[in-house]
Design an enzyme around this catalytic site. Structure first.
Site, short mmCIF file in Angstrom:
data_model
loop_
_atom_site.label_atom_id
_atom_site.label_comp_id
_atom_site.label_asym_id
_atom_site.label_seq_id
_atom_site.Cartn_x
_atom_site.Cartn_y
_atom_site.Cartn_z
N ARG A 106 19.44 2.24 65.12
CA ARG A 106 20.30 1.24 64.49
C ARG A 106 21.58 1.92 64.01
O ARG A 106 21.63 3.14 63.84
CB ARG A 106 19.59 0.58 63.31
CG ARG A 106 18.22 -0.01 63.63
CD ARG A 106 17.57 -0.55 62.37
NE ARG A 106 16.26 -1.14 62.63
CZ ARG A 106 15.10 -0.52 62.46
NH1 ARG A 106 15.11 0.75 62.05
NH2 ARG A 106 13.97 -1.12 62.69
N LYS B 288 14.76 1.11 57.60
CA LYS B 288 14.20 -0.23 57.41
C LYS B 288 12.67 -0.15 57.29
O LYS B 288 12.02 0.64 57.96
CB LYS B 288 14.59 -1.11 58.61
CG LYS B 288 14.43 -2.60 58.37
CD LYS B 288 15.02 -3.36 59.55
CE LYS B 288 14.93 -4.85 59.31
NZ LYS B 288 15.47 -5.62 60.47
#
Length: 455
Positions: free
Chosen positions: A279, A304
């Site tokens: 990401r 995350k």
């Protein structure tokens, strides 16, 4: 004792401009002109308040265009923040107006002050106090409880704050039951996205009420709003290997005469975004010490879902990483293990996620895969989707059953479970072709066997 401001010798301005390390003489001259002009106005008033800001805007508007003037306000904002840090002023008047209006940005304040009717513009800018409605205390208590339990709980408070703001703007709803409040909020917007938000709100409020009264029956969620909203989501773009090669070539040749390391940095970012499925926040968070060239791995820390994972990389990617780290060292990059892997000279040396998105999106545009303007077209995050689809295609080509490998792929991507990974599987023509071929090879004989047994 720290000197107060305005200071007669204007030493604060000189020290502030010198501390900025501005590269060109033109920039230093511009900063001095703006700040000296602002102090000229401030010296005519007893206190540093809204009147000073208005007077400076009026006098500056005679010499500068409106767009240029608003750009200059950023210089004033940063200077006032520095004065607060030094103790030369108690508080910035811009920050005071920002707190009074319950907003985070300074630019809306300046736009309101520069309008024809500043008082009216500021009144329209004022936002209700967070969690100030009749349900505010209950919602704020729930958010605090969930965070004490260790949850990030970031998206739900934003939803609750929007509902809280609606209730404050409609005080007549205070005596209505909760279901009527939600129905009135749902009626304000007829989009599918808002209908999905209302369903989320009902689910969160039901959880709050059950925490307060465990005897309440559990509410059954309604999946229809989410499904209807999902139909209008933009589908991810799956980059072909040829597209990725084109983007890598563009990144290597990216024009950056003032920052020679940047093209190689962008090239390496693209490699990791596609080959490791990282990401943008994970790219920005990589430190030099997270790369182990000997073992060929990188460590992604606390991203995350609070996950830390160690990812093995292909040998070709390790070779490119080693070349980038060598170029980074020759460019003068910090060799501290805690310094950013993608290093640059300004700020703390880290690229921000926003800067990474802007740079890689510009590469996508220059590669001819995205329109030159606007938010339409392929996104940077689609590299992660493409990595998943192309990896499954490769498994099909080599005779591997993708279903057996999906748990490993979920772990590699940092997902909580396989369901999150399934979202990334976009059905393409190639994927459908290989899936059909696999069914013809494995499933079709089973069907023929059943027919033979039945006969």
């Amino acid at each position: 004792m720290t000197a107060r401001w305005p200071d007669p010798d204007r030493a604060n301005i000189g020290r502030y401009v010198a501390s900025l390390d501005l590269r060109s003489m033109k920039s230093r001259t511009c900063y001095r002109q703006v700040l000296h002009g602002f102090q000229d106005v401030a010296e005519r008033y007893e206190a540093l308040g809204q009147e000073v800001l208005l007077a400076w805007l009026r006098e500056s508007a005679i010499r500068r265009a409106a767009s240029t003037l608003l750009h200059r306000t950023r210089i004033i904002d940063r200077f006032l923040e520095r004065l607060v840090e030094l103790g030369a002023i108690e508080r910035s008047p811009v920050a005071a107006l920002r707190d009074e209006c319950n907003i985070k940005q300074c630019m809306p304040i300046w736009r309101a002050l520069a309008s024809r009717d500043p008082e009216k513009a500021l009144a329209e800018l004022r936002q209700p106090r967070p969690f100030g409605s009749v349900l505010g205390e209950m919602m704020a208590g729930h958010v605090a409880m969930m965070r004490r339990r260790g949850y990030k709980y970031t998206s739900q408070p934003l939803l609750l704050l929007r509902f809280d703001r609606f209730l404050q703007l409609h005080p007549g709803l205070e005596t209505e039951p909760l279901s009527a409040m939600i129905d009135r909020w749902a009626a304000t917007n007829g989009t599918r996205h808002h209908a999905e938000e209302c369903e989320k709100l009902k689910r969160v409020l039901a959880k709050i009420l059950r925490h307060r009264d465990p005897s309440m029956p559990e509410r059954r969620p309604d999946p229809r709003p989410r499904k209807q909203a999902a139909r209008q989501w933009r589908k991810p773009h799956i980059y072909s290997p040829a597209d990725v090669r084109r983007m890598l070539d563009v990144a290597r040749a990216y024009p950056s005469p003032r920052v020679p390391l940047r093209p190689l940095s962008m090239y390496t970012m693209l490699l990791l975004a596609y080959c490791a499925g990282l990401r943008r926040g994970e790219l920005a968070g990589l430190d030099l010490g997270d790369v182990d060239l000997q073992d060929g791995t990188i460590t992604i820390r606390q991203t995350k879902f609070f996950k830390t994972r160690i990812l093995p990389l292909p040998d070709s990617v390790v070779v490119e990483l080693r070349a980038y780290i060598d170029a980074r060292r020759r460019a003068g990059g910090s060799q501290d293990a805690r310094s950013g892997l993608f290093w640059h000279e300004r700020g703390d040396g880290h690229y921000t996620p926003e800067m990474i998105t802007w740079l890689l999106a510009d590469v996508i545009r220059r590669a001819g895969l995205k329109p030159l303007r606007g938010k339409t077209g392929p996104r940077v995050h689609d590299l992660r989707h493409s990595m998943v689809v192309n990896r499954i295609l490769e498994w099909y080509r080599t005779g591997i059953n993708p279903q057996d490998r999906l748990p490993f792929l979920a772990t590699y991507l940092g997902h909580r479970d396989i369901n999150s990974t399934l979202v990334y599987i976009t059905v393409t023509q190639d994927l459908m072709h290989y899936a059909n071929e696999r069914f013809r090879a494995v499933g079709a004989p089973c069907l023929n066997l059943r027919q033979e047994v039945g006969s």
